[in-house]
Design a protein around this motif. Structure first.
Motif, short mmCIF file in Angstrom:
data_model
loop_
_atom_site.label_atom_id
_atom_site.label_comp_id
_atom_site.label_asym_id
_atom_site.label_seq_id
_atom_site.Cartn_x
_atom_site.Cartn_y
_atom_site.Cartn_z
N TYR A 1 0.83 -1.20 0.00
CA TYR A 1 0.00 0.00 0.00
C TYR A 1 0.87 1.25 0.00
N SER B 1 3.44 1.34 -3.12
CA SER B 1 2.79 1.86 -4.32
C SER B 1 2.78 3.38 -4.30
N PHE C 1 -1.61 7.59 -3.83
CA PHE C 1 -1.43 6.14 -3.88
C PHE C 1 -1.11 5.68 -5.30
N ASP C 2 -1.75 6.30 -6.29
CA ASP C 2 -1.62 5.85 -7.68
C ASP C 2 -0.95 6.92 -8.53
N ASP D 1 -10.41 -1.73 -4.84
CA ASP D 1 -9.56 -1.42 -3.69
C ASP D 1 -8.08 -1.51 -4.04
N SER D 2 -7.26 -1.03 -3.13
CA SER D 2 -5.82 -1.00 -3.36
C SER D 2 -5.18 -2.38 -3.28
N ALA E 1 -2.30 -2.50 -6.05
CA ALA E 1 -0.92 -2.28 -5.62
C ALA E 1 0.13 -3.04 -6.44
N THR F 1 -8.34 2.96 -8.11
CA THR F 1 -8.99 2.27 -6.98
C THR F 1 -10.26 3.03 -6.66
N PHE G 1 -8.55 2.51 -0.30
CA PHE G 1 -7.77 1.39 0.22
C PHE G 1 -8.59 0.12 0.35
#
Length: 726
Positions: A36, A39, A56-57, A625-626, A630, A642, A646
């Motif tokens: 998580y 990433s 996150f992305d 979701d992550s 990930a 996502t 998460f």
């Protein structure tokens, strides 16, 4: 030359060598660590936009559930040394060793060299310290930051320089931007110490502390305020928040909800909330409603699923909840009454709230090995203190560490939602009071100072007894004989010290032997992440290799939106009652450090299919979701959407917004299961109604091996294109 040699503390060199080994050895084997956060580092390396927001992305769709400062440090490390597992771990490992050094320096200055050595050694071998420092979870960095702030506070009082006070509070604000409200746990100690220790009048103290508090608030809320003021369409969604607000995330999910344990499943905006029962007992709680756990085939009737679930829970059998759709979690299951405190293992293996929680199974073996000795040390340090008299420097520093220890211990004794590795917050004060207190106890013992002379043998005996109770649940792994020998020797030496009260070399040898025995258990526990492999998602220490043949325990889970150990293991479907064959079950290291992502691998057939057919879309594909996203982000650096953050519970998208994304050609492929978490059920339904399912033969590596998909049920790939739609 001789003078330089005298300045080198050889004992400290040995302690630091041990700390380096515990924190660094084999970290290069953990290739992707906590996927998580890894990433996020991969995404933050791509541009300043992602870097600032801790996206996150790579496309900046959603942030991680924590502020960015620690991830800025990890990203800089990855930029310098290249993107590797060890390069994102490096800052935390350095922080773990740095904390040992800082404790030595601070305790030595006030209480002497021996005290500094003991404090440093205790910190180094407290099991949860190296366990966390060997991962990219940010608690090790936070503790180091707070210890630097502590050094500044002590300097402010000793030098009577107010700027050091302000810098100390600024640094706590920086800690807030690492893990939010957790950084504020030390504030009672900071306020109390400066009020008692500063040699200025009370009016000036109020003014200076008020100014420091203003700085603290400004620094703490600086990033949050900037982000919340930016239009929502110009920044990522704030992961795990309910209102797309950093301030709400800080005060809610990362704030008061940690204490109460009552929160919705991520950012569900109040929909389908599943608050944690405060009792930690599931017998009085209803089963999951509307979000039943499903098998990989998704063919069973929902009522049958519910009955099967209740049957499993009533029998006390372990369900493979790590494969739960979308990261959802059932009410808490009672643990076994086999912990040191005689209590339950509790939610996330954190015991039953109460006075004795820290000596229950799941927590005691992470932090409490020396707790009785710490309590006895505090008694020795504060004995004879009279409040009407001017407090000595040693007493003031003891009060500081006590004011850090007590509130934090109280929080963990009653809190509804935390993970075992948060207990690293208790390691510095416990190590400090033991380091400061043991020389005092020894002196009282050698001088036969009445009741004080009994404190040392009592502390050793109680500590030996607690350590035996900590190790007993793992007797099948480490051997009952080993446990009993350690315990018996420790208690015998304590009794001998109590009986033989005379000034002779034998007393010194006995105390040295007793303390050496007390080091064996925690040192072994601290080494277990090296010996058995660590859990980078939910760090913990302990000889867990004997559990390799078991299904994942509910206590290993995390709450939706936090750093959970969600495993999409293809071999184990949700709700199965049979444990995997022991002969085929992976080792701890294979299970925990098994490659890129929560399930340890990228579906290469899926990746090849998407790269061939995406036709230049912004997102490689979208998922709920992550957990699913990930590994693909880490491996390819491509943007994966996502839709539910998460855990799949964040209400980031509306159907209208998703339609716009599809129409604009940003995304066409969706890898989903059967249900949506939080407010995302409508999103899943829209995809299923408007999309075309891609034949599994085109993208699934093994048609007979159906992976549980995000949202529940077997994963399916849909293609959605709005061309031709009115």
């Amino acid at each position: 030359m001789n003078r330089k040699q005298k300045r080198i503390d050889k004992w400290l060199v040995g302690i630091l060598t041990l700390a380096v080994a515990l924190n660094f050895m084999n970290i290069w084997e953990d290739e992707y660590v906590n996927p998580y956060y890894t990433s996020a580092v991969k995404s933050m390396m791509q541009n300043l936009h992602n870097f600032f927001f801790a996206s996150f992305d790579p496309a900046g769709f959603v942030t991680v559930d924590k502020p960015p400062v620690a991830f800025w440090i990890q990203t800089i490390s990855a930029k310098i040394f290249g993107f590797h597992g060890w390069s994102v771990i490096l800052p935390q490992a350095l922080a773990g060793v740095g904390s040992v050094i800082l404790l030595y320096v601070m305790i030595k200055k006030i209480f002497g060299v021996a005290a500094g050595r003991i404090a440093a050694l205790t910190m180094a071998i407290t099991p949860i310290v190296p366990a966390v420092s060997r991962t990219n979870n940010i608690d090790s960095l936070l503790v180091f930051t707070l210890l630097v702030a502590t050094w500044m506070l002590f300097k402010a009082v000793a030098m009577k320089k107010h700027r050091w006070l302000f810098l100390a509070f600024v640094l706590i604000g920086v800690g807030f931007n690492m893990k939010m409200m957790q950084a504020y746990m030390v504030l009672p100690a900071f306020y109390l110490f400066y009020w008692l220790a500063a040699k200025i009048d009370w009016k000036k103290k109020i003014g200076l502390l008020s100014g420091a508090t203003v700085l603290l608030i400004v620094v703490s809320l600086s990033w949050a305020t900037i982000v919340d003021l930016i239009p929502e369409d110009k920044r990522p969604y704030i992961g795990s928040s309910e209102t797309n607000s950093v301030l709400e995330l800080a005060l809610g999910y990362n704030g008061i909800s940690r204490l109460t344990g009552e929160m919705s499943s991520g950012g569900s905006n109040g929909q389908n909330e599943q608050p944690i029962p405060p009792s930690g007992n599931m017998q009085d709680e209803p089963p999951l409603a509307n979000e039943e756990l499903q098998t990989g085939e998704n063919t069973a009737d929902s009522s049958d699923n519910e009955n099967q679930q209740n049957s499993n829970l009533d029998s006390g059998q372990d369900l493979n909840f790590k494969n739960a759709p979308g990261g959802q979690f059932p009410p808490q299951m009672d643990g076994d009454n086999n912990g040191p405190g005689g209590g339950n293992t509790g939610r996330f293996n954190t015991g039953t709230p109460g006075v004795f929680r820290l000596i229950q199974d799941g927590l005691a073996d992470q932090i409490s090995w020396f707790l009785p000795l710490a309590i006895v040390s505090i008694i020795g340090l504060l004995s004879g203190v009279r409040l009407k008299e001017t407090l000595s420097t040693k007493v003031l520093h003891t009060i500081f560490w006590l004011a850090w220890l007590v509130p934090v211990a109280l929080f963990f004794s009653i809190a509804g939602f935390f993970h075992q590795y948060y207990l690293i917050m208790l390691a510095p004060p416990i190590a400090a009071v033991i380091g400061a207190g043991l020389p005092v106890l020894w002196k009282a013992y050698r001088k036969n100072e009445g009741w004080k002379s009994w404190l040392l043998p009592i502390g050793i005996a109680l500590t030996a007894g607690l350590q035996v109770s900590i190790m007993l649940p793992d007797k099948e792994t480490i051997g009952l004989t080993f446990i009993l020998v350690v315990g018996i020797i420790g208690i015998i030496l304590a009794l001998a010290l109590a009986v033989i009260k005379q000034r002779s070399a034998i007393n010194t040898y006995m105390m040295t032997a007793a303390l050496s025995v007390l080091v064996i258990g925690p040192l072994y526990w601290a080494m277990t992440p090296i010996l058995y492999g660590g859990n980078s998602m939910l760090p913990e220490a302990g000889p867990t290799s004997s559990k390799d043949g078991q299904l994942p325990q509910i206590d290993d889970m995390a709450f939706p939106g936090d750093e959970q150990d969600v495993s999409m293991n293809n071999d184990n479907q949700v709700g199965t009652n049979e444990a995997p064959n022991d002969e085929k079950s992976p080792t701890n290291r294979e299970k925990r450090n098994d490659g890129p992502g929560m399930n340890g691998q990228v579906n290469q057939s899926l990746l090849t299919f998407l790269e061939k057919n995406r036709n230049g879309t912004k997102y490689l594909f979208a998922t709920l979701d992550s957990t699913t996203a990930a590994p693909y982000i880490i491996e390819t650096g491509e943007a994966v959407m996502t839709m539910g953050g998460f855990s799949g519970a964040d209400s980031i998208l509306t159907v209208t917004k998703l339609e716009e994304l599809v129409e604009s050609g940003d995304v066409h492929y969706f890898l989903i299961g059967n249900r949506g978490m939080g407010g995302n059920a409508e999103i899943i339904s829209w995809i299923q109604e408007n999309g075309t399912e891609v034949s599994a033969e085109e993208w699934r590596e093994n048609e007979d091996n159906q992976q549980v998909g995000p949202g529940g049920g077997a994963s399916k790939l849909y293609y959605v294109d709005m061309e031709g739609e009115e």
